[in-house]
Design a protein around this motif. Structure first.
Motif, mmCIF file in Angstrom:
data_model
loop_
_atom_site.group_PDB
_atom_site.id
_atom_site.type_symbol
_atom_site.label_atom_id
_atom_site.label_comp_id
_atom_site.label_asym_id
_atom_site.label_seq_id
_atom_site.Cartn_x
_atom_site.Cartn_y
_atom_site.Cartn_z
ATOM 1 N N LYS B 427 0.836 -1.213 0.000
ATOM 2 C CA LYS B 427 0.000 0.000 0.000
ATOM 3 C C LYS B 427 0.866 1.256 0.000
ATOM 4 O O LYS B 427 1.954 1.253 0.568
ATOM 5 C CB LYS B 427 -0.893 0.006 1.241
ATOM 6 N N PRO B 428 0.369 2.334 -0.631
ATOM 7 C CA PRO B 428 1.134 3.588 -0.576
ATOM 8 C C PRO B 428 1.047 4.227 0.812
ATOM 9 O O PRO B 428 0.174 3.883 1.591
ATOM 10 C CB PRO B 428 0.449 4.477 -1.618
ATOM 11 N N PHE B 429 1.952 5.166 1.084
ATOM 12 C CA PHE B 429 2.025 5.812 2.380
ATOM 13 C C PHE B 429 0.957 6.893 2.492
ATOM 14 O O PHE B 429 0.851 7.776 1.655
ATOM 15 C CB PHE B 429 3.429 6.426 2.551
ATOM 16 N N GLU B 430 0.123 6.789 3.531
ATOM 17 C CA GLU B 430 -0.884 7.821 3.774
ATOM 18 C C GLU B 430 -0.609 8.423 5.127
ATOM 19 O O GLU B 430 -0.551 7.703 6.120
ATOM 20 C CB GLU B 430 -2.288 7.185 3.802
ATOM 21 N N TYR B 431 -0.444 9.751 5.158
ATOM 22 C CA TYR B 431 -0.128 10.367 6.441
ATOM 23 C C TYR B 431 -1.344 11.031 7.054
ATOM 24 O O TYR B 431 -2.063 11.784 6.410
ATOM 25 C CB TYR B 431 0.987 11.403 6.278
ATOM 26 N N GLU B 432 -1.561 10.739 8.340
ATOM 27 C CA GLU B 432 -2.634 11.418 9.074
ATOM 28 C C GLU B 432 -2.043 12.146 10.265
ATOM 29 O O GLU B 432 -1.348 11.533 11.083
ATOM 30 C CB GLU B 432 -3.628 10.380 9.584
ATOM 31 N N ALA B 433 -2.339 13.411 10.372
ATOM 32 C CA ALA B 433 -1.783 14.207 11.466
ATOM 33 C C ALA B 433 -2.419 13.798 12.794
ATOM 34 O O ALA B 433 -3.531 13.273 12.814
ATOM 35 C CB ALA B 433 -2.028 15.688 11.201
ATOM 36 N N PRO B 434 -1.731 14.018 13.918
ATOM 37 C CA PRO B 434 -2.308 13.654 15.215
ATOM 38 C C PRO B 434 -3.565 14.473 15.512
ATOM 39 O O PRO B 434 -3.747 15.555 14.962
ATOM 40 C CB PRO B 434 -1.188 14.001 16.211
ATOM 41 N N SER B 435 -4.394 13.965 16.389
ATOM 42 C CA SER B 435 -5.665 14.645 16.676
ATOM 43 C C SER B 435 -5.425 15.932 17.453
ATOM 44 O O SER B 435 -4.437 16.070 18.171
ATOM 45 C CB SER B 435 -6.561 13.732 17.511
ATOM 46 N N TYR B 436 -6.359 16.881 17.280
ATOM 47 C CA TYR B 436 -6.232 18.154 17.997
ATOM 48 C C TYR B 436 -6.335 17.963 19.503
ATOM 49 O O TYR B 436 -5.711 18.687 20.268
ATOM 50 C CB TYR B 436 -7.292 19.152 17.520
ATOM 51 N N ALA B 437 -7.140 16.990 19.895
ATOM 52 C CA ALA B 437 -7.275 16.743 21.332
ATOM 53 C C ALA B 437 -5.919 16.440 21.944
ATOM 54 O O ALA B 437 -5.560 16.953 23.006
ATOM 55 C CB ALA B 437 -8.243 15.585 21.557
ATOM 56 N N SER B 438 -5.134 15.605 21.261
ATOM 57 C CA SER B 438 -3.818 15.261 21.809
ATOM 58 C C SER B 438 -2.904 16.474 21.810
ATOM 59 O O SER B 438 -2.119 16.668 22.731
ATOM 60 C CB SER B 438 -3.203 14.105 21.023
ATOM 61 N N ILE B 439 -2.983 17.299 20.758
ATOM 62 C CA ILE B 439 -2.128 18.491 20.677
ATOM 63 C C ILE B 439 -2.436 19.423 21.844
ATOM 64 O O ILE B 439 -1.542 19.938 22.508
ATOM 65 C CB ILE B 439 -2.355 19.236 19.344
ATOM 66 N N ILE B 440 -3.740 19.629 22.062
ATOM 67 C CA ILE B 440 -4.132 20.553 23.124
ATOM 68 C C ILE B 440 -3.695 20.017 24.482
ATOM 69 O O ILE B 440 -3.157 20.754 25.314
ATOM 70 C CB ILE B 440 -5.654 20.801 23.081
ATOM 71 N N SER B 441 -3.899 18.711 24.698
ATOM 72 C CA SER B 441 -3.516 18.174 26.007
ATOM 73 C C SER B 441 -2.010 18.245 26.209
ATOM 74 O O SER B 441 -1.536 18.376 27.326
ATOM 75 C CB SER B 441 -4.011 16.735 26.160
ATOM 76 N N MET B 442 -1.235 18.205 25.129
ATOM 77 C CA MET B 442 0.220 18.310 25.273
ATOM 78 C C MET B 442 0.664 19.728 25.588
ATOM 79 O O MET B 442 1.750 19.942 26.117
ATOM 80 C CB MET B 442 0.898 17.876 23.971
ATOM 81 N N ASN B 443 -0.175 20.708 25.236
ATOM 82 C CA ASN B 443 0.234 22.101 25.391
ATOM 83 C C ASN B 443 -0.433 22.809 26.550
ATOM 84 O O ASN B 443 -0.421 24.035 26.614
ATOM 85 C CB ASN B 443 -0.060 22.863 24.089
#
Lengths: 481, 470
Positions: B427-443
C-alpha cells in the motif's frame, strides 16, 4: 560662532546625563555576552571536526597494520568487503574528513552556520552531491536565531543610536533654549550637525571599545585579525552614520520629542524588521527557489532507467550487497567483479549527475538574483558584511558544497585508475591519500560593493535631510518653538 | 461609568492618526501575508502530491526484480503542508520535507527550505504570525503608551478622580477602549482566514475550533500587552518614560528572550552532533544483527536458533529462504537501535521544551509562539510525528518485501525475481496528522503560563490604578 565651544559644551552635557552612562555600560555587557555566546557556537562547531579527524588518524593506523598483516600472510579468511588490500575497501573505509573549519572571526555572526554540518566524508561510491549537509538541531533554535554580535549590531545598535539622538533638537525646543541659540547667527542645520557629530564621536568610541574588549575577552587576537576587525568596524560605523542621519532628518522637521520617538521607532521597525522580511518574502515569491521535490522525481526516474542499464552489467542484488558475492581465494577474479561493480555504479552516477547539475545551475541563478536585493536595505547589507567576515555567508556554504564535490572526484580518481590496473593497496599509500583543504579564496567577496552601498545610504540620508531643510525657514522653527 | 469611559476611549483611539495609519498598515500586511501563504500552501501541496504520485508510478512500474533490490531502490515519503500554515509557518522552513524510505537505514528528512535560501531569509518572512506576534503588540504600545500619562500631564486625571470615578472602572474602561479596536483588526483578519480555509480543497481536515482557539490565544496575548501598557502608563510620571519602558519590555520579551532562551536551552540540554549521533548508532549496529554482515556472530547465532527450531541441520533444508528471514530480522534489529537513539534525542528535545516553558515566565511571547505553532500544526512535534509515521511505513514495506523473498525462494537462490504485480500489493504511504485533542492536552503547560501572565499583569495593573496619583 565658535564650533569648538559647541563641541565642548555638548561633551559636558553628555557626561552629565546619567542614563547615557547606564546605556554605555549595558552596551558593553551586551557585546561581551554576545561575543561569548558566539564563541560557544564556534566551539560546538569545532568539536565534531576534531573528533572526526582523530578517528580518521586512528583508522589510518588500523588499516596500515591490517594491510601489513595481510601482506605477511598473517591474516586470512577476510571477506573481500573487509580486506584492506582491496582499493575499493580503502576508498570506502578510509574516507577523508572534508571539514569546514571556522574562520577566526566566526564568533561575530552565526550566519548560515547553524543550518549545515561542517564535517563530511565523501566515499568512493555514492553521489557526493546527495551527501547530507544537515546538522542535527532543534529547528526552534534555527527559527528564533542566536544572540550573537551580528544580532546586537543589526537590531540593537540602531536603537542605541536613536536613544542618543532622537531629541537633540526637540529637547532644546521644549526647554526654550532653541530660541536663544537660533537668535545667534548660526544655521540650524550646521548647529544640529555639530551636536550630532559629537554624539556620533562619543558613541563610536564607545562601540569600538566595547567591541574590542568583547572580542579580546572572547579570545580573538586583535593583532592577527586586524584586517577583519577593521573591515567590520568600518561597516558598523557607516551603519551608525545612516541611523544618525535618519535622526538628523527627523529632528530637523521640528516635531516634539514624543513624536520624534514614535517616528524613529517606527522607522526602526520598518527598516530592520519589516523591510528585510518583506524583501525576503517577495524574493522567494517572485523568484522562487527551484523545487528540490520536483528535481527529486526527475532524479528517481533517471536512477530507475540507469539501474536497468546497470543491471545488464551486474545484477542489482550484487550492487546492493557486494558482501554477498561468493568469496574467492584468487585475487584476479575478484577485481573483475569490482570493475563490473564500478562500471554499473558509474551508469547510475552519470544519469543522476545530469539532473543534479541542472538543478544546481538553476539554484545558483536564483540565489544571485535574490542577492542583488540586499541593496534595498542597510540592515541586509550589514548582515552580509558581518557574515562574510565571519565566514558564515551563503556563498561560503555554497563554496563548501562545491569544494567537497570536487574533492570527492579527486578521491575517486586516486582509486579508479589503480582499480582498473588491478593493483593492490600498499600501506605507504595511506599517508599519500589526497586530503581536503578549505580554500577561502574560492568564495566570492562582496565587501567592497556592500561598503560602497552603505556609504551611499549614509550620504543620501544626510543629503535628503539638508535638502528638505532648505524648505523650512529658521524663522519658522523659532516661531513654533 | 465603565462603558462610558470605554466608549469615549475607543472613539479617541479610532480618531487617533497613529492608530489609523498603523492599524491599516498591519491589516494590509496581514492580508498580503495570508494570501501569499495560501498560494504557497497550494504550490507546495501540489508539488508534493505530484511527486508522491510519480514516486508511486516509479515503484509500481519496476521490472521483475529481487524484492530486496526493490527495498534498496526504496521510495519517498513527502510531508504535506498543513492548511493552518496560512497563519503560522512555524518551523516548516527549518525542517526537511521528504524522507527516503529504503533498506537498512532510517534516514533524516531532507530538503530543508532554509538551506537553499540565502541569508536574507533569516530576517524572517512576511507571515501572519510575524505581524500578529511582533507588530500588533507594538501597535498596542504605540497607541496606548500615554493613555493615562496623557491625562496626568494634561491635568484631566485630577478632574476624573474628583468626579468619583472608581479606579477599577477607569482601568477597565481604558483597557476596553484600547483592546477592542485592536482586537477588531485581528478578528477581521481571522474572518478572512476562515473564508480562505473554506475554499481550500482539503478543508475537511481543518478544525474550525482550532482556528477559534488560535484566535483566543492571540487575544489573551494581546490582553497581556494591554495590561502592561496600562500598567506602565499609570506608573510612569511622563509619557516619554512610559514609552521607553514599554518599548524596552517589548524588545526584551519578543526579540531578546527567544534568542537568549534558545542559546541557554542548547547549552543546558545540547543535541548531539550529526557525527556523534551516527557514530553511536553504527557502534550499536556492529554489535548485533545487520543485513550487511551475514558472517557476523549475531547472524551465526540466529542461524543456530532457527536450525534448532526447525530441527534441521542445514539452511538449505528450511521451508523458507533464510537470507530473506535474516534480512528481515536484521532490519527489525536495526530499527530498534534507531528507535532507541531517536528516543534519546526526543528526550533532549522534551527537556528543551520544558526549559522554554520555564523561560515563559519571563516572556509571554514564548508560550504564545509555541501554542500558535502547535495549533497550526507547524511545530517540531508535528515534524517528529511525520518522521515516526514514515518509519512505521518503512518497516511495513521492508517486512512485506523480505517475507516475499523468504517465502518464495530457496536459500542461496539470489536469482529469484518477484513478479511486477507484487509491487502493487504494498500500500502507498498515507499520512494522518495527530488529533487536535492530543495536541491541546500536550500544550496545557503553555496555556497555563499564558493565562498566568494575563491574570498577574491584570492584577498588578489594577493595584497600580488603585494607587493612581494625579
Amino acid at each position: 560662532m565658535s564650533y569648538r565651544y559647541q563641541y565642548k559644551y555638548e561633551w559636558l552635557v553628555l557626561l552629565r546625563e546619567r542614563w547615557i552612562i547606564i546605556l554605555s555600560v549595558i552596551t558593553l555587557f551586551l557585546f561581551i555576552y554576545a561575543a561569548f555566546s558566539g564563541r560557544e557556537r564556534v566551539e560546538e562547531r569545532k568539536r565534531p571536526i576534531a573528533v572526526a579527524r582523530e578517528e580518521m588518524k586512528a583508522n589510518d593506523e588500523r588499516l596500515k597494520l591490517l594491510i601489513d598483516s595481510v601482506e605477511r600472510g598473517l591474516k586470512s579468511g577476510l571477506s573481500p568487503w573487509q580486506n584492506p588490500q582491496r582499493l575499493n575497501v580503502v576508498g570506502q573505509q578510509a574516507a577523508r574528513v572534508a571539514a569546514f573549519d571556522p574562520q577566526p572571526l566566526a564568533l561575530i555572526a552565526t550566519g548560515q552556520s547553524d543550518l549545515f554540518t561542517h564535517v563530511v566524508k565523501p566515499r568512493l561510491y555514492g553521489e557526493a552531491q546527495t551527501l547530507g549537509f544537515s546538522e542535527l538541531s532543534n529547528p526552534v533554535q534555527l527559527l528564533f536565531g542566536n544572540f550573537d554580535l551580528a544580532f546586537t549590531i543589526i537590531y540593537l545598535l540602531p536603537l542605541l543610536v536613536l536613544a542618543f539622538s532622537y531629541n537633540l533638537l526637540s529637547a532644546e525646543k521644549e526647554s526654550g533654549s532653541l530660541r536663544l541659540t537660533l537668535a545667534q547667527p548660526v544655521g540650524v542645520t550646521r548647529w544640529l550637525f555639530n551636536k550630532i557629530s559629537v554624539r556620533f564621536l562619543v558613541l563610536s568610541v564607545l562601540v569600538i571599545i566595547s567591541l574590542l574588549v568583547a572580542l579580546i575577552l572572547a579570545g580573538v587576537s586583535v593583532s592577527e585579525q586586524g584586517s577583519g576587525i577593521l573591515r567590520m568596524l568600518i561597516a558598523i560605523l557607516l551603519y551608525m552614520i545612516f541611523w544618525f542621519g535618519l535622526s538628523f532628518l527627523i529632528n530637523l522637521r521640528g516635531y516634539s520629542s514624543g513624536q520624534n520617538a514614535v517616528i524613529l521607532v517606527s522607522a526602526w521597525v520598518l527598516l530592520v524588521l519589516l523591510v528585510p522580511a518583506t524583501i525576503s518574502h517577495l524574493a522567494n515569491h517572485l523568484y522562487p527557489v527551484p523545487s528540490r521535490v520536483v528535481m527529486l522525481t526527475e532524479l528517481r526516474y533517471a536512477e530507475a532507467e540507469a539501474q536497468k542499464k546497470a543491471d545488464s552489467i551486474l545484477e542489482s542484488y550484487y550492487r546492493d550487497h557486494p558482501e554477498l558475492m561468493p568469496a574467492q581465494s584468487s585475487g584476479q577474479h575478484l577485481y573483475i567483479f569490482w570493475i563490473k561493480y564500478f562500471a554499473a555504479q558509474e551508469e547510475i552516477r552519470k544519469a543522476m549527475q545530469t539532473v543534479l547539475n541542472a538543478y544546481e545551475d538553476k539554484l545558483q541563478a536564483q540565489q544571485r538574483t535574490v542577492d542583488r536585493l540586499r541593496f534595498l536595505s542597510p540592515a541586509i547589507l550589514i548582515q552580509n558584511v558581518l557574515n562574510e567576515i565571519a565566514g558564515t555567508s551563503t556563498r561560503h556554504y555554497n563554496s563548501y558544497r562545491a569544494q567537497v564535490v570536487a574533492f570527492a572526484e579527486t578521491w575517486r580518481q586516486f582509486f579508479v585508475p589503480k582499480i582498473f590496473r588491478n593493483e593492490l593497496m600498499k600501506k605507504e599509500w595511506i599517508d599519500e591519500l589526497p586530503s581536503f583543504t578549505w580554500d577561502e579564496k574560492l568564495v566570492e567577496k562582496q565587501y567592497l560593493a556592500d561598503t560602497l552601498a552603505l556609504i551611499a545610504y549614509a550620504v543620501i540620508t544626510f543629503g535628503v535631510a539638508i535638502w528638505l531643510q532648505r524648505s523650512l525657514l529658521k524663522r519658522e522653527l523659532i516661531i513654533s518653538a | 461609568m465603565l462603558f462610558k469611559i470605554a466608549f469615549k476611549e475607543m472613539k479617541e483611539v479610532l480618531r487617533e492618526g497613529r492608530f489609523r495609519i498603523l492599524s491599516l498598515l498591519c491589516l494590509l500586511l496581514l492580508v498580503v501575508a495570508v494570501f501569499s501563504a495560501k498560494k504557497y500552501y497550494e504550490y507546495v501541496n501540489a508539488q508534493h502530491r505530484s511527486a508522491a504520485e510519480k514516486e508511486r508510478m516509479n515503484w509500481l512500474y519496476q521490472d521483475a526484480k529481487n524484492p530486496h533490490s526493490a527495498a534498496h531502490y526504496g521510495t519517498y515519503a513527502f510531508k504535506p503542508k498543513q492548511p493552518l500554515s496560512l497563519l503560522d509557518q512555524g518551523v516548516d522552513k527549518y525542517t526537511g520535507v521528504s524522507i527516503y524510505l529504503a533498506a537498512h537505514a532510517r534516514n533524516e528528512a531532507e530538503y530543508m527550505a532554509a538551506q537553499d535560501q540565502t541569508a536574507l531569509s533569516r530576517f524572517g518572512d512576511l507571515t501572519a504570525d510575524f505581524i500578529l506576534l511582533f507588530l500588533i503588540p507594538l501597535l498596542i504600545i504605540l497607541t496606548g503608551f500615554n493613555i493615562i500619562s496623557r491625562e496626568k500631564e494634561l491635568g484631566t486625571l485630577r478632574l476624573l478622580q474628583s468626579m468619583g470615578v472608581s479606579p477599577v472602572a477607569l482601568a477597565w474602561g481604558k483597557w476596553l477602549g484600547l483592546f477592542i479596536p485592536v482586537a477588531g483588526v485581528v478578528i477581521l483578519v481571522f474572518i478572512i482566514v476562515y473564508f480562505l480555509l473554506v475554499n481550500i480543497p482539503d478543508f475537511g481536515q481543518v478544525s474550525f475550533s482550532a482556528v477559534t482557539l488560535l484566535l483566543g490565544v492571540y487575544l489573551i496575548y494581546y490582553g497581556v500587552f494591554a495590561n502592561l501598557t496600562l500598567l506602565f502608563s499609570a506608573w510612569a510620571k511622563r509619557s516619554a518614560l512610559a514609552f521607553v519602558l514599554l518599548l524596552t519590555t517589548w524588545m526584551v520579551m519578543c526579540l531578546a528572550m527567544p534568542r537568549l532562551t534558545t542559546t541557554l536551552a542548547d547549552k543546558l540540554y545540547p543535541y548531539p552532533s550529526q557525527q556523534e549521533f551516527y557514530d553511536a548508532i553504527n557502534q550499536d549496529k556492529k554489535k548485533g544483527l545487520s543485513g550487511h554482515e551475514p558472517w557476523s556472530e549475531a547472524a551465526k547465532k540466529l542461524e543456530q536458533q532457527v536450525l534448532a527450531e526447525y530441527g534441521v541441520d542445514s539452511l538449505h533444508k528450511l521451508p523458507f529462504n533464510f537470507d530473506g528471514y535474516l534480512m528481515q530480522k536484521g532490519e527489525e534489529h536495526e530499527a530498534e537501535i534507531y528507535f532507541a537513539h531517536y528516543q534519546k534525542l526526543k528526550e533532549t528535545y522534551e527537556k528543551q521544551s520544558r526549559f522554554y516553558r520555564q523561560a515563559a515566565l519571563l516572556s509571554p511571547y514564548l508560550p504564545a509562539r509555541f501554542l500558535s505553532m502547535a495549533l497550526s500544526r507547524t511545530d517540531y512535534y508535528h515534524h517528529w510525528h511525520f518522521c515516526d509515521e514514515a518509519e512505521k511505513y518503512r518497516l511495513y514495506m521492508m517486512n512485506e518485501l523480505n517475507m516475499n523473498l523468504a517465502e518464495n525462494s530457496k536459500f542461496g537462490d539470489w536469482g529469484y525475481k518477484a513478479d511486477p504485480s507484487f509491487w502493487a500489493t504494498i500500500k502507498p504511504f498515507e499520512y494522518e496528522a495527530p488529533s487536535y485533542a492530543s495536541i491541546i492536552s500536550m500544550n496545557t503547560g503553555n496555556f497555563a503560563v499564558l493565562l498566568v501572565w494575563f491574570a498577574a499583569s491584570m492584577a498588578v495593573m489594577l493595584v497600580r490604578f488603585k494607587n493612581l496619583k494625579p
